[in-house]
Design an enzyme around this catalytic site. Structure first.
Site, PDB file in Angstrom:
ATOM      1  N   PRO A  85       0.830  -1.208   0.000  1.00 54.23           N
ATOM      2  CA  PRO A  85       0.000   0.000   0.000  1.00 54.23           C
ATOM      3  C   PRO A  85       0.863   1.256   0.000  1.00 54.23           C
ATOM      4  O   PRO A  85       2.078   1.191   0.264  1.00 54.23           O
ATOM      5  CB  PRO A  85      -0.808  -0.124   1.294  1.00 54.23           C
ATOM      6  CG  PRO A  85       0.008  -1.005   2.169  1.00 54.23           C
ATOM      7  CD  PRO A  85       0.708  -1.969   1.250  1.00 54.23           C
ATOM      8  N   CYS A  86       0.262   2.382  -0.274  1.00 55.60           N
ATOM      9  CA  CYS A  86       1.022   3.623  -0.411  1.00 55.60           C
ATOM     10  C   CYS A  86       1.755   3.953   0.884  1.00 55.60           C
ATOM     11  O   CYS A  86       1.351   3.553   1.983  1.00 55.60           O
ATOM     12  CB  CYS A  86       0.113   4.763  -0.840  1.00 55.60           C
ATOM     13  SG  CYS A  86      -0.866   5.484   0.488  1.00 55.60           S
ATOM     14  N   LEU A  87       2.829   4.708   0.766  1.00 57.54           N
ATOM     15  CA  LEU A  87       3.674   5.006   1.913  1.00 57.54           C
ATOM     16  C   LEU A  87       2.947   5.809   2.990  1.00 57.54           C
ATOM     17  O   LEU A  87       3.342   5.777   4.156  1.00 57.54           O
ATOM     18  CB  LEU A  87       4.919   5.761   1.448  1.00 57.54           C
ATOM     19  CG  LEU A  87       5.904   4.971   0.582  1.00 57.54           C
ATOM     20  CD1 LEU A  87       7.046   5.875   0.116  1.00 57.54           C
ATOM     21  CD2 LEU A  87       6.449   3.762   1.327  1.00 57.54           C
TER      22      LEU A  87
END
Length: 271
Positions: free
Chosen positions: A173-175
């Site tokens: 998933p995105c940072l």
């Protein structure tokens, strides 16, 4: 059962004239892109959003996977960091991320003549707290995997059965998901988390998270790898590397990695 679901997935795309795929390079959107291309050919387009919350290595992986599939691929820039509703990191942060994404993809699709914007949401995602799904639905995006009841495990099994090399790729998933709700997200913070995770990957740990809380990095690894990590890692060198990235303190989560761990505080926010 899997063969039937795969057939239904192909039939779903066969009913479409053209489709634009919101393609992150993760296994879900990669499977969707593969089936869309198999059915629609040059009437399918994969689009990847480039932003500070995406690891450069993940973007490179997405580019290479799209090439291996054969699907046409474009990269667009999104600017969710410009939205204070996103950067302030509320519990519904993902709503504003997906709003920015689909407010970019929908006009692009209309401009290029793509009737549908398709994402990689699967049936399991509907059971978790995912405010971004609402934003996508409000903008008319479709989720074939979820529509057909295809779970994450089934995604991997189908991907393996059709020869996708990334079938067992860990979720990424995105940072921004590395920060506790309520802590402001900045580009330098995203960069230091990204550099720290790349460092751990290069040590051989693929399924890893570096959670960031103020000046502290908390490393999450699968529980069964914790003892190996402590025994085989030069912890002083690792700490120095993390400090060079901008952290002050480095800790190890003894519970081990668990997807969505930061969501365990949500009842607290709801009160």
């Amino acid at each position: 059962m899997l063969e039937l679901k795969l057939e239904k997935l192909r039939n779903l795309f066969a009913e479409m004239d053209r489709a634009l795929i919101a393609y992150s390079g993760g296994i879900d959107s990669t499977l969707v892109a593969k089936i869309a291309y198999d059915v629609l050919g040059d009437r399918a387009l994969a689009v990847t959003a480039k932003s500070p919350s995406l690891l450069p290595e993940e973007l490179e992986d997405a580019i290479e996977q799209a090439k291996s599939i054969g699907i046409a691929h474009q990269i667009v820039e999104t600017h969710e960091m410009d939205n204070p509703n996103y950067a302030s990191n509320p519990v519904n942060r993902c709503y504003f991320c997906k709003s920015e994404l689909h407010d970019t993809l929908k006009p692009l699709g209309l401009k290029l003549g793509y009737s549908y914007v398709i994402d990689g949401v699967n049936a399991d995602d509907l059971q978790d707290y995912r405010p971004g799904i609402q934003a996508a639905r409000e903008r008319g995006a479709r989720s074939p995997l979820a529509e057909l009841g295809i779970t994450k495990m089934e995604v991997r099994e189908i991907a393996r059965s059709i020869g996708l090399s990334c079938w067992n790729k860990p979720a990424q998933p995105c940072l921004s998901s590395r920060f506790p709700y309520g802590e402001e997200i900045t580009v330098p913070k995203l960069n230091r988390v990204g550099r720290a995770e790349i460092y751990l990957r290069r040590l051989g740990y693929e399924n890893v998270r570096v959670r960031s809380s103020d000046d502290t990095a908390k490393i999450e690894l699968p529980a069964e790898l914790i003892q190996k990590f402590v025994a085989n890692t030069d912890l002083i060198q690792l700490t120095q590397a993390f400090q060079s990235f901008g952290f002050v303190y480095v800790t190890l989560d003894l519970e081990g990695y668990r997807s969505g761990k930061l969501n365990q505080v949500l009842p607290q926010f709801a009160n």
